[in-house]
Design a protein around this motif. Structure first.
Motif, mmCIF file in Angstrom:
data_model
loop_
_atom_site.group_PDB
_atom_site.id
_atom_site.type_symbol
_atom_site.label_atom_id
_atom_site.label_comp_id
_atom_site.label_asym_id
_atom_site.label_seq_id
_atom_site.Cartn_x
_atom_site.Cartn_y
_atom_site.Cartn_z
ATOM 1 N N GLU A 85 7.510 -10.799 19.522
ATOM 2 C CA GLU A 85 6.303 -10.599 18.732
ATOM 3 C C GLU A 85 6.351 -9.238 18.039
ATOM 4 N N PRO A 86 5.925 -9.169 16.777
ATOM 5 C CA PRO A 86 6.046 -7.911 16.033
ATOM 6 C C PRO A 86 5.083 -6.843 16.527
ATOM 7 N N ASP A 87 5.490 -5.616 16.382
ATOM 8 C CA ASP A 87 4.609 -4.495 16.670
ATOM 9 C C ASP A 87 3.578 -4.317 15.563
ATOM 10 N N VAL A 88 4.010 -4.608 14.321
ATOM 11 C CA VAL A 88 3.163 -4.402 13.152
ATOM 12 C C VAL A 88 3.366 -5.576 12.205
ATOM 13 N N HIS A 89 2.325 -6.042 11.575
ATOM 14 C CA HIS A 89 2.452 -7.020 10.492
ATOM 15 C C HIS A 89 1.637 -6.513 9.304
ATOM 16 N N ILE A 90 2.254 -6.616 8.112
ATOM 17 C CA ILE A 90 1.657 -6.019 6.917
ATOM 18 C C ILE A 90 2.139 -6.783 5.694
ATOM 19 N N VAL A 91 1.307 -6.876 4.699
ATOM 20 C CA VAL A 91 1.706 -7.477 3.427
ATOM 21 C C VAL A 91 2.361 -6.402 2.569
ATOM 22 N N LEU A 92 3.546 -6.685 2.062
ATOM 23 C CA LEU A 92 4.293 -5.706 1.287
ATOM 24 C C LEU A 92 3.637 -5.448 -0.060
ATOM 25 N N PRO A 93 3.928 -4.290 -0.659
ATOM 26 C CA PRO A 93 3.487 -4.062 -2.049
ATOM 27 C C PRO A 93 4.261 -4.975 -2.987
ATOM 28 N N GLN A 94 4.052 -4.843 -4.275
ATOM 29 C CA GLN A 94 4.777 -5.657 -5.243
ATOM 30 C C GLN A 94 6.271 -5.547 -4.983
ATOM 31 N N LEU A 95 6.917 -6.704 -4.840
ATOM 32 C CA LEU A 95 8.318 -6.690 -4.439
ATOM 33 C C LEU A 95 9.223 -6.044 -5.478
ATOM 34 N N MET A 96 8.936 -6.251 -6.765
ATOM 35 C CA MET A 96 9.781 -5.659 -7.791
ATOM 36 C C MET A 96 9.658 -4.135 -7.791
ATOM 37 N N GLN A 97 8.461 -3.626 -7.484
ATOM 38 C CA GLN A 97 8.276 -2.189 -7.362
ATOM 39 C C GLN A 97 9.033 -1.655 -6.149
ATOM 40 N N LEU A 98 8.911 -2.363 -5.030
ATOM 41 C CA LEU A 98 9.610 -1.956 -3.819
ATOM 42 C C LEU A 98 11.117 -2.034 -4.014
ATOM 43 N N LYS A 99 11.585 -3.058 -4.714
ATOM 44 C CA LYS A 99 13.019 -3.199 -4.978
ATOM 45 C C LYS A 99 13.529 -2.069 -5.858
ATOM 46 N N SER A 100 12.750 -1.696 -6.874
ATOM 47 C CA SER A 100 13.159 -0.619 -7.776
ATOM 48 C C SER A 100 13.347 0.690 -7.026
ATOM 49 N N ILE A 101 12.410 1.005 -6.143
ATOM 50 C CA ILE A 101 12.505 2.256 -5.376
ATOM 51 C C ILE A 101 13.638 2.171 -4.356
ATOM 52 N N SER A 102 13.783 1.021 -3.715
ATOM 53 C CA SER A 102 14.860 0.853 -2.733
ATOM 54 C C SER A 102 16.222 0.995 -3.399
ATOM 55 N N ASP A 103 16.389 0.393 -4.577
ATOM 56 C CA ASP A 103 17.660 0.500 -5.306
ATOM 57 C C ASP A 103 17.944 1.944 -5.709
ATOM 58 N N ARG A 104 16.889 2.670 -6.085
ATOM 59 C CA ARG A 104 17.074 4.075 -6.465
ATOM 60 C C ARG A 104 17.546 4.895 -5.266
ATOM 61 N N PHE A 105 16.946 4.647 -4.110
ATOM 62 C CA PHE A 105 17.355 5.355 -2.898
ATOM 63 C C PHE A 105 18.810 5.019 -2.550
ATOM 64 N N THR A 106 19.165 3.747 -2.670
ATOM 65 C CA THR A 106 20.523 3.316 -2.336
ATOM 66 C C THR A 106 21.549 3.968 -3.257
ATOM 67 N N GLY B 100 5.843 -12.735 -8.038
ATOM 68 C CA GLY B 100 6.132 -11.444 -8.629
ATOM 69 C C GLY B 100 5.352 -10.281 -8.060
ATOM 70 N N LYS B 101 4.080 -10.461 -7.706
ATOM 71 C CA LYS B 101 3.247 -9.341 -7.304
ATOM 72 C C LYS B 101 3.291 -9.081 -5.802
ATOM 73 N N VAL B 102 3.318 -10.126 -4.994
ATOM 74 C CA VAL B 102 3.215 -9.925 -3.552
ATOM 75 C C VAL B 102 3.899 -11.080 -2.843
ATOM 76 N N ILE B 103 4.447 -10.787 -1.695
ATOM 77 C CA ILE B 103 5.000 -11.847 -0.872
ATOM 78 C C ILE B 103 3.992 -12.163 0.228
ATOM 79 N N ALA B 104 3.659 -13.405 0.388
ATOM 80 C CA ALA B 104 2.705 -13.817 1.407
ATOM 81 C C ALA B 104 3.475 -14.179 2.663
ATOM 82 N N CYS B 105 3.326 -13.368 3.672
ATOM 83 C CA CYS B 105 4.032 -13.644 4.917
ATOM 84 C C CYS B 105 3.109 -13.324 6.081
ATOM 85 N N GLU B 106 3.280 -14.050 7.164
ATOM 86 C CA GLU B 106 2.388 -13.864 8.291
ATOM 87 C C GLU B 106 2.699 -12.569 9.020
ATOM 88 N N TYR B 107 3.990 -12.286 9.141
ATOM 89 C CA TYR B 107 4.389 -11.059 9.818
ATOM 90 C C TYR B 107 5.575 -10.451 9.094
#
Length: 348
Positions: free
Chosen positions: A204-225, A336-343
């Motif tokens: 069972e997860p410690d935390v469950h949260i809805v992510l921000p816009q995936l394309m925004q998160l991907k852009s920042i993640s790619d920049r860090f990488t 495009g804006k959000v991924i709907a996931c339970e955890y």
């Protein structure tokens, strides 16, 4: 062994297959009375278990059969009429793209010259003058016979699949209603060869949260990488850095709507923080009732930390491979804006 389904949402189906194709070239497709599941298990990297189900609960939370398929018929000698196939995702994606402007489409399991195929048949209205000048969709050359029918040049079918085209009527002098069938070679998998493959079990997860816009998160993640790879480039020989192993990013979240993405190397320490995100409520039916909710790890984590993320308590953290994570975030094309996931499963 029979399978046939009418596709009512070609766009969503195409986006789903396109998202999966960024994570692997071949998928295990498992179909039964109530479930269509795509599974990708690479030698290295992220496993994917994506299901399209006929389930009352999931109709509120995930893709259902009715969202993609208008009709759905399956029959086999196995329990629950299960059929297992090995499917080349890029071929399936290309076939689905050709159905973008179709008036109707269906997919079925068939056999041609003793080779199993997934046949995608679409009905579309196209201009006869366009056909004569450039061929269907500008991709597959066609020949026009004296009877007005069209025949695809099979040797130039784009990706080795058989492409058949036949006229079924005229709506006017300029428009032709045409049936186009594309065959995607697949491999039928015996039940014995896949019965030992099971979805990974996570606590069972410690935390469950809805992510921000995936394309925004991907852009920042790619920049860090890219920054991490650039900092490693000058020291790869001296340090024995393996270019096939991507840089590690650190992702953390709490139960107060905060998410952090962090890159820490010898040369830099960078963090991006999101606040005001949504932490979904637990469904008591899935965690043992109200008592299960009260005793759940995430409930206890909610009692720690704060909404501005300044407290060091109440955070769950995981380290992820930057390049692999970028491929996972490519599923943003499906929503495009959000991924709907339970955890979002984050472990210490």
């Amino acid at each position: 062994m029979r399978f046939r389904a009418g596709i009512q949402n070609i766009s969503t189906f195409t986006k789903l297959v396109g998202s999966l194709s960024t994570l692997g070239n071949v998928a295990w497709l498992r179909m039964d009375d109530n479930d269509v599941r795509f599974t990708i298990i690479p030698e290295q990297g992220t496993q994917v278990w994506a299901s399209v189900r006929d389930d009352h609960y999931l109709r509120r939370h995930a893709l259902t059969l009715e969202i993609i398929f208008e009709t759905y018929t399956i029959q086999s000698a196995a329990e629950n009429n299960t059929i297992n196939l090995e499917v080349p995702l890029q071929n399936l994606q290309r076939a689905l793209r050709s159905a973008h402007n179709a008036t109707s489409a269906n997919i079925r399991l068939t056999k041609k010259e003793n080779i199993p195929m997934l046949s995608l048949t679409i009905i579309t209205n196209i201009q006869s003058s366009i056909l004569a000048n450039s061929g269907f969709d500008g991709a597959t050359p066609t020949q026009i016979g004296q009877d007005g029918s069209h025949h695809a040049n099979e040797s130039e079918a784009g990706f080795g699949d058989d492409l058949r085209e036949s006229s079924i009527g005229f709506t006017n002098r300029q428009e032709r209603e045409t049936t186009i069938t594309q065959d995607i070679p697949v491999r039928v998998l015996a039940m014995a060869s896949v019965e030992g493959i099971h979805q990974p079990r996570c606590r069972e997860p410690d935390v469950h949260i809805v992510l921000p816009q995936l394309m925004q998160l991907k852009s920042i993640s790619d920049r860090f990488t890219k920054l991490a790879l650039a900092s490693k480039a000058g020291t790869s020989v001296r340090s024995g850095f393996n270019d096939r192993i991507g840089p590690k990013l650190e992702m953390s979240a709490n139960m107060h709507g905060c998410l952090k993405l962090k890159l820490k190397t010898d040369a830099m320490n960078i963090t991006s923080t999101w606040t005001g995100l949504f932490n979904p409520e637990l469904d008591p039916d899935h965690v043992g009732g109200e008592q299960g909710v009260a005793e759940h790890r995430s409930t206890k984590m909610r009692e720690l930390g704060d909404s501005d993320g300044s407290s060091e308590e109440g955070w769950a953290t995981v380290r992820i491979d930057g390049r692999d994570w970028s491929r996972v975030l490519s599923v943003g094309r499906l929503g495009g804006k959000v991924i709907a996931c339970e955890y979002l499963r984050l472990r210490r």
